[in-house]
Design an enzyme around this catalytic site. Structure first.
Site, PDB file in Angstrom:
ATOM      1  CD  GLU A 182      -2.455   8.493  -6.939  1.00 14.57           C
ATOM      2  OE1 GLU A 182      -1.734   9.136  -6.664  1.00 14.57           O
ATOM      3  OE2 GLU A 182      -3.253   8.393  -8.279  1.00 14.57           O
TER       4      GLU A 182
HETATM    5  C1  ACM Z   1       0.339   5.728  -9.975  1.00 14.41           C
HETATM    6  O1  ACM Z   1       1.278   6.644 -10.220  1.00 14.41           O
HETATM    7  N1  ACM Z   1      -0.668   6.377  -9.208  1.00 14.41           N
HETATM    8  C2  ACM Z   1       0.338   4.432  -9.746  1.00 14.41           C
END
Ligand code: ACM
Length: 706
Positions: free
Chosen positions: A336
């Site tokens: 992310e």
């Molecule tokens: C995640 O759930 N961002 C690895």
């Protein structure tokens, strides 16, 4: 949790009727082969144990724990003071033999053979870790029988399907106390899991004591972190139980806590604090689309990967952490990162241009490759979440798949085709509040991967417990017993897929987990006891046993998706003490009631009807006692509507069973009463409706995330 299900009317008749497997044993995970024989071994005061092998302190400790636990469970006084493996009794009734003592390593021989006859028990394994698994199976064979306890005569051959059977615990969002971690390790050993993955840093907190960079815990946490001494103890504790520990420090994004300590590592100057990355309260009245846009467009705290000083820092950091976390893996997160912080920094943009990098993904790949180089110095293999994967990633980097994927998704296939190994966490996210069967029926191997590719590329899987809505007070309720169903998916044959048989065994296992490992029952009782100010508990238990959380991320995203209705409890200080925090994601009472309703609808027998009515009357009458207790309980007052709804729903069904009223109206009323409130919903809704309509709908095959 049968012992405290005071109002559950236990009905055993369906147990054998519904079994679809070759035996009725309560083994979980189910072994590869189980051959029931005639007769049984009776546990008596002659139960002595001998160990034959090259010497293994961890196995000797395991056997002694087993012996003491067995004595506690059976109440029998056993003949040996302790078991050393040196003075084996000639008449040992349990003979354990193994060939090798090894440290836990991924891919070692974990197999064992267990033979129980009326005269004696033989446990043989290649490794001491295999023997430890066999002991857990033996413990699960224990059955109360009349005046004593016995184990059925049986021949078991067992070995895991996957090498990597993990549980990830996020200790950053909410800190999870050290003792809770140890209890999770105990539970993991019972269900033969072998990887504890600790998500040790995130925006909200940095949870490890660093002596080289002490500001990490000083400025990067709220004072809650593990000391190095504790972590070394945890690693040894896990190793003794055949479990490795994988540390994750989430980089280059998800790192506000690190930047709060060492802002020189940041991609842009700011007043960094350990806190959520996004202030979701500022985007109220938004849609999911807008949230996703925000997540993709907002600059978020991110490490600057272009400076050499960054790598000097992480070299020293890895060196220090490697002395604590001695297993050969280091997880760098890499999830992310939207790259916006990099795009907006002219120096970073210039660096990318000079190196011919077209996208920020290329820069992230550069960062991972540099971290890979450092990790190699300390004999560590890098693991990263799925965003780590790209054409230049070294082949020894392990990729952890986490995003829910459609069946046609080709990412895992591409990763395996690139010769990287994969850990599957997609499908095993415990924070989605999905019932155990949803995870259980998800196979780690994607349908588009052939057997040879799967064998080579899929290391195994990991259940993932993110802790935005979990702390030390309810982590064990949320993780157990659900994770045991996932453990079976990782250990047992792919063809072992009866959800009903899994649940039958899961409830039995839950007793063992609480008896030997976790404080899941205690955590539940503690929260409810607080509501009733130490007054009578049964009323709150009766209510909570039939509620489960709304499914998916509705609760986590509530502040954004349904502003004004409910509020997301995602700050570090919001108390996690309400009904949605306390209840289990699977209702054991609900499961048993459903079985009873199914039997009744099948047979229309008087006995089942009698039990159903009796249970409905208890639910109906629970309200009076609830209201009396609520007079002095601010929290019970808040959730009085849930108590009213349960009572009303039970009353409607009793009417229907007496052939009173209009069925269409009753069904409509039930559906109203089943609507989510206080972030929970009735777990017995389908069963109640079935008693009105005469038809029990199948459990949903899937639930939506939002
Ligand atoms: C995640 O759930 N961002 C690895």
């Amino acid at each position: 949790m049968r012992t405290i299900f005071t109002t559950l009317f236990i009905f055993w008749g369906f147990l054998s009727a519904g079994a679809q497997t070759t035996d009725s044993l309560n083994l979980l995970p189910r072994p590869q082969t189980v051959k029931l024989q005639t007769g049984r071994f009776i546990i008596s005061n002659k139960f002595a144990v001998g160990i034959n092998g090259p010497g293994s302190p961890k196995l000797i400790a395991s056997v002694n724990r087993f012996y003491v636990q067995l004595a506690k469970r059976t109440g029998v006084i056993f003949p040996q003071e302790y078991i050393s493996g040196k003075e084996n009794p000639a008449d040992a009734q349990l003979a354990i033999s193994y060939q090798k003592s090894i440290n836990p390593v991924i891919g070692i021989d974990e197999s064992y053979t267990l033979t129980v006859t009326p005269e004696k028990i033989a446990l043989t394994a290649t490794t001491d870790i295999g023997a430890e698994h066999g002991l857990e199976t033996l413990y699960q064979l224990l059955t109360p029988a009349g005046s004593g306890f016995c184990c059925p005569a049986v021949e078991i051959n067992d070995a895991p399907r996957f090498k990597w059977r993990g549980l990830m615990i996020d200790v950053a969002r909410h800190f999870i106390p050290f003792e809770v971690l140890k209890r999770n390790v105990d539970a993991m050993a019972i269900v033969k899991m072998n990887v504890l993955h600790l998500h040790l840093s995130d925006d909200e907190g940095f949870r490890v004591e660093s002596k080289v960079y002490p500001k990490l815990q000083e400025n990067g946490s709220n004072g809650l972190f593990y000391t190095q001494h504790q972590l070394k103890e945890l690693v040894n504790y896990a190793h003794d139980r055949g479990i490795i520990v994988v540390p994750e420090f989430d980089l280059p994004g998800h790192c506000s806590s690190i930047l709060a300590a060492y802002p020189f590592l940041a991609s842009y100057p700011a007043n960094y604090k350990p806190a959520r990355r996004f202030n979701i309260d500022t985007i109220k009245n938004s849609s999911l689309g807008k949230i996703m846009q925000l997540i993709n467009q907002v600059q978020t705290p991110t490490i600057d990967p272009t400076k050499e000083s960054t790598y000097v820092f992480f070299d020293q950091f890895l060196r220090e952490m490697s002395s604590i976390f001695t297993d050969p893996y280091f997880h760098v997160g890499a999830d992310e990162n939207n790259g916006v912080a990099w795009k907006q920094n002219p120096a970073i943009a210039a660096f990318m241009k000079a190196k011919g990098m077209k996208t920020t993904d290329d820069l992230q790949a550069y960062f991972v490759n540099r971290m890979h180089g450092i990790a190699q110095k300390y004999n560590k293999r890098i693991i990263g979440w799925e965003e780590t994967f790209n054409a230049t990633v070294p082949q020894d980097v392990i990729i952890q798949k986490w995003k829910p994927a459609a069946p046609a998704d080709t990412l895992v296939k591409s990763i395996v085709g690139h010769h990287n190994q994969v850990i599957i966490s997609a499908g095993y996210y415990l924070d989605m509040y999905f019932p155990a069967y949803i995870h259980y029926l998800t196979d780690p191997v994607p349908a588009n991967l052939n057997a040879a590719a799967a064998e080579k590329g899929i290391l195994g899987g990991e259940a993932a417990m993110w802790s935005e809505l979990v702390d030390g007070g309810n982590e064990e309720i949320r993780v157990w017993p659900r994770t045991a169903a996932i453990a079976e998916r990782f250990w047992s044959d792919a063809g072992v897929r009866s959800a009903d048989d899994m649940y039958r065994r899961l409830w039995a296992l839950d007793f063992e987990l609480n008896d030997r490992a976790v404080n899941e029952y205690d955590s539940y009782i503690k929260i409810l006891d607080r509501w009733v100010n130490d007054e009578e508990l049964n009323t709150a238990i009766t209510l909570c046993n039939v509620y489960t959380q709304v499914k998916g991320y509705k609760r986590l995203m509530a502040a954004i998706l349904s502003p004004g209705e409910v509020h997301a409890k995602t700050t570090l200080t919001t108390p996690l003490v309400g009904i949605a925090d306390a209840v289990h994601t699977d209702s054991e009472t609900g499961w048993y009631f459903r079985q009873l309703v199914a039997t009744y609808l099948d047979k229309h027998d008087a006995a089942s009807l009698e039990q159903i009515k009796s249970q409905l009357q208890r639910w109906q009458s629970n309200k009076a006692r609830f209201n009396a207790l609520a007079a002095n309980s601010p929290y019970l007052q808040q959730i009085a509507d849930l108590s009213d709804n349960l009572s009303n729903a039970a009353g409607i069904v009793l009417q229907a069973l007496n052939n009173e009223g209009n069925k269409d109206d009753q069904l409509k009323q039930l559906q109203q009463l089943e609507k989510p409130r206080h972030e929970v919903q009735l777990a017995i809704g389908q069963s109640l409706e079935a008693l009105v309509t005469g038809k029990l709908k199948p459990e949903p095959a899937a639930y939506s995330m939002f």
